[in-house]
Design an enzyme around this catalytic site. Structure first.
Site, PDB file in Angstrom:
ATOM      1  CG  ASN A 150     -19.852  28.464 -20.894  1.00 15.25           C
ATOM      2  OD1 ASN A 150     -19.902  27.512 -22.235  1.00 15.25           O
ATOM      3  ND2 ASN A 150     -19.812  30.085 -20.803  1.00 15.25           N
ATOM      4  CG  HIS A 196      28.740   8.917 -24.284  1.00 18.74           C
ATOM      5  ND1 HIS A 196      28.693  10.421 -24.305  1.00 18.74           N
ATOM      6  CD2 HIS A 196      29.206   9.004 -22.642  1.00 18.74           C
ATOM      7  CE1 HIS A 196      28.972  10.847 -22.823  1.00 18.74           C
ATOM      8  NE2 HIS A 196      29.173  10.242 -22.705  1.00 18.74           N
ATOM      9  CG  ASN A 325      10.898  -5.698 -39.084  1.00 22.31           C
ATOM     10  OD1 ASN A 325      11.053  -6.090 -38.956  1.00 22.31           O
ATOM     11  ND2 ASN A 325       9.714  -5.593 -39.947  1.00 22.31           N
ATOM     12  CD  GLU A 330      10.362  -0.653 -35.505  1.00 18.34           C
ATOM     13  OE1 GLU A 330      10.760   0.474 -36.564  1.00 18.34           O
ATOM     14  OE2 GLU A 330       9.762  -1.135 -35.916  1.00 18.34           O
ATOM     15  CE  LYS A 365     -15.946  18.620 -24.536  1.00 16.38           C
ATOM     16  NZ  LYS A 365     -14.833  19.825 -24.655  1.00 16.38           N
TER      17      LYS A 365
END
Ligand code: ARG
Length: 497
Positions: A150, A196, A325, A330, A365
Site C-alpha cells: 500500500n 463571437h 485534412n 483534429e 493507473k
C-alpha cells in the site's frame, strides 16, 4: 481482506555482528531452502487461501500488464528502503548488499527485455520481489520488512509521476519556444481578431500566438505546483497505520529526493489527490491545445486560408483527391475529451472510498498513464508541427479588411475630437451601414462622404482607418501593437532561457 502487507516479521540477524538493532529484531526463520515460494505459489500472498483463483478473476485483479511501467520507480523505492533498513540496524550489511546486487540484475533484465512478467504475481511489486528472492534468496524476503504494497505503490506512482512531470515541463518549454519564434517572425502580420467568431479588431498574428504562450506558461506553472505535493513520501505508512520497526522515513525521503514525508499514514496510503490534481493540470493543458487546434483547423479551411500545416501532419482523403485534412489538430481536439474523461474517472474513483487503502486505487493507473502518454505525444507533435507552419499574410489581411475591423478606431478618433463615446459609436454604426450596403470598406469612403456622418472628420482619418494604424494604436501593456509583441517576445525569451 488478508494482510496483503505481510510484514511477517522475518528479520534475521543472519549470523554476523551487524548493526545495532539486528538483535532486537532477531527472528530466525525455520530453515527453508526454497527461497522461491513467492514465484512458485499460484497466489502470491499467504497460505490462508485454499481455493485457487479462476483465470478470469486473476486477469481481473492483476495489474502487472500495465503497472510494470512503474518498475524503475519500484526498484528505486526498494533500494532506498533497504538502505534505510540497514542504516537503522534492521537489515544486515550482507542482506543489503545482496538486495542491491539482485536489483541491479533485475534492472538489467528488464532493460534487456528478458525479465519474465507473471500474471500470477499480480503486479509489478510482487513480480520484482519474487525475482529478487529467486536471485538472492532470503535477503529478498527481508526487503518487505516494515513496508506494505500500500505504501509501496503510492510511493512508486509518486516517483514515476514526478519524472513525467519533469519531462512534461521540458516539453512545455520547447513548445513555448517554437511559438515565441513564430510570434517574433509574424509580429507585423495582421489578421482579424474575432469575438463571437465575428470580425472584431485587427490583431498581430504574433500577438495571437503569444496568447497560447501565456496559456502554456500557466500550464507549466501548475505542473510545478502539483509537483510539490506529488513529491512527498508515503513509504513508512506501511499498510495503513505505520509500523513497529524503527524506520527513518526522513532518510528515505532524502535519498529519493522527496520534499517531505506524508504525515498521516492513513492519508499516505489512500489518497490519490496528487494524481487527480495532475490530471486536472494535464486536462487544462489539453484544453489549451484543443483551442489552438480548433483555430488551426479553421484557419486551414478554404474559407479562411490563413495557414497551411506541413504535409507530414495532414492526411488525404481516399475518395476526394483534392483534400488535405488537418488530422493532427483534429485528433488532439478529440484526445482532449479522452484526457478530461480520465480526470472525471479519477475524481469519481476517489469519491466513495473510506479510509484507508482500497483496491479501487489500482484503477488510478491506466487513466494516469494514458493522460501522461497523450499529453507528452501531443506536446511533442505540436512543437514540430508549429515549427513548420506556413503563414499566409495576404489572406489574413484581406479578411481583416473585409469585416470593418477598424470601426472602433473611427469611434476612438471621434472621441479624441470631442464627441462622447456613445455618440461616436452611433455615428460609426451609420458609416458602417452605408459602406456595407455599397460593399466597400470604411477607408474606401471619400473624405466628403465620411464628413457627412460627422464634420469633425478630417484627412488624418485615413491613417486611423488603416490596419497598421489600428494595430500600432493598441500599445498598452499586453496590447497587440507590434512594439508590445516584441517586448513580450523578449520577456518570454529571458523567462524560457
Ligand atoms: N497493485 C496494487 C495497486 O495498484 C498494489 C497495492 C495492493 N495492495 C493490496 N493491499 N492489495 O494499488
Amino acid at each position: 481482506m488478508k494482510g496483503a502487507t505481510d510484514n511477517a516479521g522475518r528479520h534475521s540477524a543472519s549470523g554476523q555482528s551487524g548493526p545495532r538493532l539486528l538483535h532486537t529484531f532477531c527472528y530466525r526463520p525455520p530453515v527453508n531452502d526454497d527461497h522461491n515460494q513467492l514465484a512458485k505459489k499460484s497466489q502470491a500472498w499467504s497460505a490462508l487461501f485454499s481455493e485457487p483463483m479462476s483465470d478470469l478473476v486473476k486477469r481481473y485483479t492483476a495489474s502487472v500488464d500495465f503497472d510494470k511501467r512503474l518498475w524503475r520507480a519500484d526498484i528505486t523505492g526498494s533500494l532506498a528502503h533497504a538502505e534505510m533498513l540497514h542504516a537503522q540496524g534492521i537489515l544486515s550489511a550482507d542482506d543489503h548488499a545482496a538486495i542491491q546486487k539482485g536489483m541491479a540484475q533485475i534492472t538489467a533484465e528488464i532493460e534487456a527485455g528478458s525479465f519474465v512478467w507473471k500474471l500470477d504475481l499480480e503486479d509489478v511489486h510482487l513480480n520484482v520481489e519474487a525475482r529478487l528472492t529467486e536471485l538472492v534468496g532470503i535477503a529478498g524476503k527481508r526487503l518487505h520488512t516494515g513496508r506494505s504494497r500500500n505504501d509501496q505503490v503510492a510511493t512508486d506512482v509518486r516517483l514515476w509521476l514526478r519524472g513525467e512531470i519533469d519531462e512534461l515541463s521540458r516539453l512545455l518549454v520547447a513548445l513555448q519556444r517554437v511559438l515565441v519564434e513564430q510570434a517574433e517572425k509574424h509580429a507585423e502580420v495582421i489578421l482579424p481578431g474575432f469575438t463571437h467568431l465575428q470580425v472584431a479588431q485587427p490583431v498581430s498574428f504574433g500577438h495571437h500566438l503569444l496568447a497560447y504562450v501565456e496559456m502554456f506558461a500557466r500550464d507549466a506553472e501548475r505542473l510545478a505546483d502539483v509537483r510539490k505535493r506529488v513529491n512527498r513520501l508515503p513509504l513508512g505508512a506501511a499498510a495503513l497505520a505505520g509500523t513497529s520497526y524503527p524506520l527513518d522515513r526522513e532518510r528515505v525521503a532524502k535519498t529519493l529526493g522527496m520534499e517531505g514525508v506524508c504525515q498521516n499514514s492513513l492519508d499516505a496510503v489512500s489518497d490519490r489527490d496528487f494524481a487527480i490534481e495532475f490530471s486536472a493540470a494535464a486536462s487544462l493543458a489539453m484544453v489549451h491545445i484543443s483551442r489552438l487546434s480548433e483555430e488551426l483547423i479553421l484557419w486551414m479551411s478554404q474559407n479562411f486560408g490563413f495557414i497551411a500545416l506541413p504535409d507530414a501532419f495532414c492526411t488525404g482523403s481516399s475518395i476526394m483527391p483534392q483534400k488535405k485534412n488537418p488530422d493532427v489538430p483534429e485528433l488532439a481536439r478529440g484526445k482532449t475529451g479522452r484526457v478530461v474523461g480520465h480526470l472525471v474517472g479519477l475524481v469519481t474513483l476517489m469519491k466513495g472510498q473510506p479510509l484507508a487503502y482500497n483496491k479501487d486505487n489500482q484503477e488510478d493507473k491506466e487513466p494516469l498513464f494514458d493522460t501522461v502518454d497523450t499529453l507528452k505525444d501531443t506536446l511533442r507533435i505540436f512543437a514540430d508541427m508549429l515549427a513548420g507552419l506556413t503563414v499566409k499574410p495576404e489572406a489574413m489581411r484581406a479578411a481583416a479588411l473585409r469585416g470593418y475591423a477598424t470601426a472602433t478606431d473611427l469611434a476612438d478618433y471621434l472621441v479624441k475630437k470631442g464627441l462622447p463615446f456613445r455618440d461616436a459609436h452611433e455615428v460609426v454604426a451609420h458609416a458602417v451601414k452605408t459602406a456595407s450596403t455599397r460593399g466597400i470598406d470604411l477607408a474606401a469612403l471619400s473624405l466628403d462622404e465620411l464628413r457627412a456622418f460627422d464634420g469633425r472628420i478630417e484627412n488624418d482619418v485615413f491613417e486611423v482607418l488603416s490596419l497598421e494604424g489600428s494595430l500600432n494604436a493598441r500599445s498598452t501593456l499586453g496590447g497587440t501593437a507590434p512594439v508590445q509583441v516584441r517586448a513580450q517576445v523578449a520577456r518570454h525569451r529571458s523567462r524560457l532561457g
